[in-house]
Scaffold this active site. Structure first.
Site, mmCIF file in Angstrom:
data_model
loop_
_atom_site.group_PDB
_atom_site.id
_atom_site.type_symbol
_atom_site.label_atom_id
_atom_site.label_comp_id
_atom_site.label_asym_id
_atom_site.label_seq_id
_atom_site.Cartn_x
_atom_site.Cartn_y
_atom_site.Cartn_z
ATOM 1 N N ARG A 31 18.369 -20.475 2.799
ATOM 2 C CA ARG A 31 17.380 -19.790 3.660
ATOM 3 C C ARG A 31 17.634 -18.290 3.787
ATOM 4 O O ARG A 31 17.150 -17.642 4.703
ATOM 5 C CB ARG A 31 17.315 -20.412 5.057
ATOM 6 N N LYS A 48 9.229 -6.211 -2.112
ATOM 7 C CA LYS A 48 8.531 -7.249 -2.880
ATOM 8 C C LYS A 48 9.534 -7.937 -3.805
ATOM 9 O O LYS A 48 10.229 -7.270 -4.582
ATOM 10 C CB LYS A 48 7.418 -6.633 -3.732
ATOM 11 N N GLU A 56 5.051 5.853 -12.832
ATOM 12 C CA GLU A 56 4.915 5.519 -11.402
ATOM 13 C C GLU A 56 5.127 6.768 -10.543
ATOM 14 O O GLU A 56 4.566 6.882 -9.457
ATOM 15 C CB GLU A 56 5.913 4.417 -11.001
ATOM 16 N N LYS A 68 6.405 6.513 -1.642
ATOM 17 C CA LYS A 68 6.315 5.052 -1.585
ATOM 18 C C LYS A 68 6.750 4.545 -0.219
ATOM 19 O O LYS A 68 6.122 3.663 0.363
ATOM 20 C CB LYS A 68 7.147 4.417 -2.707
ATOM 21 N N GLU A 126 1.052 -5.277 2.537
ATOM 22 C CA GLU A 126 -0.132 -4.982 1.712
ATOM 23 C C GLU A 126 -1.425 -5.574 2.276
ATOM 24 O O GLU A 126 -2.182 -6.232 1.580
ATOM 25 C CB GLU A 126 0.089 -5.454 0.267
ATOM 26 N N ARG A 186 -1.229 -0.149 1.573
ATOM 27 C CA ARG A 186 -0.298 -0.299 0.440
ATOM 28 C C ARG A 186 -1.034 -0.490 -0.881
ATOM 29 O O ARG A 186 -0.483 -0.215 -1.956
ATOM 30 C CB ARG A 186 0.661 -1.467 0.714
ATOM 31 N N ASN A 241 -1.668 0.525 -6.075
ATOM 32 C CA ASN A 241 -2.188 -0.160 -7.260
ATOM 33 C C ASN A 241 -3.062 0.742 -8.115
ATOM 34 O O ASN A 241 -3.622 0.289 -9.123
ATOM 35 C CB ASN A 241 -2.983 -1.412 -6.852
ATOM 36 N N HIS A 285 -3.355 0.403 -11.885
ATOM 37 C CA HIS A 285 -2.814 -0.904 -12.241
ATOM 38 C C HIS A 285 -3.892 -1.965 -12.490
ATOM 39 O O HIS A 285 -3.596 -2.984 -13.122
ATOM 40 C CB HIS A 285 -1.841 -1.396 -11.161
ATOM 41 N N HIS A 335 -2.725 -3.114 -15.793
ATOM 42 C CA HIS A 335 -2.179 -4.473 -15.946
ATOM 43 C C HIS A 335 -2.969 -5.266 -16.978
ATOM 44 O O HIS A 335 -2.397 -6.075 -17.722
ATOM 45 C CB HIS A 335 -2.236 -5.232 -14.606
ATOM 46 N N HIS A 371 5.483 -0.996 -19.651
ATOM 47 C CA HIS A 371 4.662 -1.033 -18.436
ATOM 48 C C HIS A 371 4.030 0.335 -18.152
ATOM 49 O O HIS A 371 2.820 0.450 -17.958
ATOM 50 C CB HIS A 371 5.522 -1.482 -17.249
HETATM 51 N N1 GLY Z 1 4.484 -1.576 -6.915
HETATM 52 C C1 GLY Z 1 3.498 -1.593 -5.881
HETATM 53 C C2 GLY Z 1 4.019 -2.048 -4.572
HETATM 54 O O1 GLY Z 1 5.211 -2.172 -4.388
HETATM 55 O O2 GLY Z 1 3.253 -2.295 -3.685
#
Ligand code: GLY
Length: 344
Positions: free
Chosen positions: A101, A123, A165, A202, A212, A216, A220, A223, A227, A245
Site C-alpha cells: 500500500r 504521475k 518539453e 511545470k 489534471e 494541467r 498537453n 501532444h 502522440h 518522443h
Molecule cells: N507530462 C504532462 C503532465 O505531467 O501532466
C-alpha cells in the site's frame, strides 16, 4: 527535507535518510553510466535491475520489481530510489506506491525529459497492451533530486528530445523564456539554470491542478497530434526509422500552432517564429498523403471512437495556452498537410 532539489548529488543528503532498507532501481544504461555517480553516497542498499525501454514499462516488469522487494523482505519503512529516465521513474514510482500500500520513493531523473517533465507532478504509470500509461496513480515522491551532471552521459538526440518539453513549457507559460530557449546551443548548454526555469513552469501548473482536472491540461500542448504521430511510428516500425518522443512532440507543436493560427489565437508572425525554430532543430519527417488520415485516427485512444470530438490545448499567444478546445478531424488533417508542405 525539500521535496525538489536541484544540486549536485552529495553524501549529506543521503545520510539523513530515515529508511531501514533501501533499493536502487536501474536499467542497463543507468547501472553502467549513472549508478557510479551515486554509489558512494548511499548507505547500504540493494540494486534492482530491469531491461531498458518503453516496451518493458509493463505489468511483467512491475512483477519483477515487486518480487525483488518481496525477496529482500522490504517492509513499509523501506525506500526505492528510481535512477533513470521516464520509464524508470514512472514504473518504479508505481511499484513503490502500490507495494504494501505504498513505500517511500525518490526520483533521481537522469535524462533531460525526466528532469524537466516526467519526474515532476506525481504521475506514475505503466503501459497496458497498446495503451500508454493506462494503469497508474498520482503520488509524489518524497524527493526529486536533479543533478544536471547526468545530462553529460546523454547523446545529442536524447537531449534534443527532452528539449522539446522545455520548448513546450516556454510556449505555454513563459514568453521571456521562449526568447532564451531560441538562443540555447544544446551541445554546449549550461543546463542547471535552464532546467530550473523549465521545472518552475511545470511546478506552477501542477501545484494548481495536481490531478489534471483543468489547468494541467495545458501541458498537453503539442501532444494530441504529437502522440498520434508517435503511436503511428511505433506501430509501423517496418516503415520508418524510430521517432523519439520529443521529435514527435516537435511535429505536434507545429501542427497545433497552425490550428491555433487558423482559429484566430496565434498571429501569422508567431506561427512563423515557432515553426522556424522547431524546424531548424528537429529532423523533418516525411509523411505520405495516405498516412495523414491514419495519423489523425490515432488521436482517438480507442480507434473505434473515430469521429468523436477531440479536445486539445492550444496556444492563445506565445507564453499562454488554453485547454479543452475542440479539434475537428479537419483541423488536424489540415495541420498535418501544413506540416507536410513545410518539410517536402
Ligand atoms: N507530462 C504532462 C503532465 O505531467 O501532466
Amino acid at each position: 527535507m525539500d521535496h525538489l532539489r536541484i544540486e549536485k548529488l552529495n553524501k549529506s543528503f543521503f545520510e539523513t535518510l530515515p529508511h531501514r532498507q533501501i533499493a536502487v532501481l536501474v536499467d542497463g544504461n543507468t547501472h553502467r553510466f549513472c549508478y557510479p555517480l551515486l554509489q558512494n553516497f548511499l548507505p547500504k542498499h540493494k540494486i534492482i535491475s530491469i531491461s531498458s525501454g518503453e516496451e518493458h514499462k509493463n505489468l511483467q516488469t512491475s512483477t519483477q520489481i515487486w518480487q525483488a522487494l518481496t525477496d529482500f523482505q522490504f517492509d513499509r519503512k523501506s525506500l526505492l530510489i528510481n535512477l533513470g529516465g521516464g520509464v524508470i521513474g514512472d514504473m518504479g514510482g508505481f511499484c513503490a506506491a502500490t507495494y504494501k500500500r505504498g513505500i517511500d520513493f525518490i526520483h533521481i531523473p537522469t535524462t533531460l525529459l525526466a528532469q524537466v517533465d516526467a519526474s515532476i507532478g506525481g504521475k506514475l504509470a505503466i503501459d497496458f497492451k497498446h495503451l500508454k500509461n493506462h494503469i497508474g496513480v498520482f503520488q509524489n515522491p518524497v524527493n526529486v533530486l536533479i543533478d544536471t551532471d547526468f545530462l553529460k552521459t546523454l547523446p545529442f538526440e536524447e537531449l534534443r528530445s527532452g528539449f522539446a518539453e522545455m520548448i513546450k513549457h516556454a510556449l505555454i507559460a513563459d514568453a521571456a523564456e521562449w526568447e532564451n530557449i531560441k538562443k540555447i546551443d544544446i551541445r554546449n548548454a549550461d543546463w542547471t539554470q535552464i532546467v530550473s526555469r523549465s521545472i518552475e513552469v511545470k511546478k506552477k501548473v501542477v501545484d494548481q491542478d495536481p490531478h489534471e482536472k483543468g489547468l494541467r491540461k495545458i501541458l498537453n500542448f503539442g501532444h494530441t497530434i504529437g502522440h498520434a504521430v508517435e503511436s503511428f511510428y511505433l506501430e509501423n516500425t517496418d516503415l520508418k526509422r524510430k521517432l523519439r518522443h520529443g521529435e514527435a512532440i516537435a511535429i505536434g507543436m507545429i501542427c497545433e500552432s497552425q490550428i491555433a493560427k487558423e482559429k484566430g489565437f496565434l498571429s501569422e508572425a508567431e506561427l512563423l517564429d515557432i515553426q522556424g525554430f522547431i524546424l531548424s532543430l528537429y529532423p523533418r519527417q516525411f509523411i505520405a498523403p495516405s498516412e495523414i488520415e491514419i495519423i489523425v485516427s490515432y488521436t482517438s485512444q480507442d480507434k473505434k471512437n473515430w469521429g468523436k470530438t477531440i479536445n486539445g490545448s492550444l496556444l492563445k499567444r506565445i507564453g499562454e495556452a488554453n485547454y479543452d478546445i475542440a479539434l475537428s478531424e479537419k483541423d488536424m488533417k489540415d495541420s498535418l498537410w501544413h506540416y507536410k508542405s513545410l518539410v517536402d
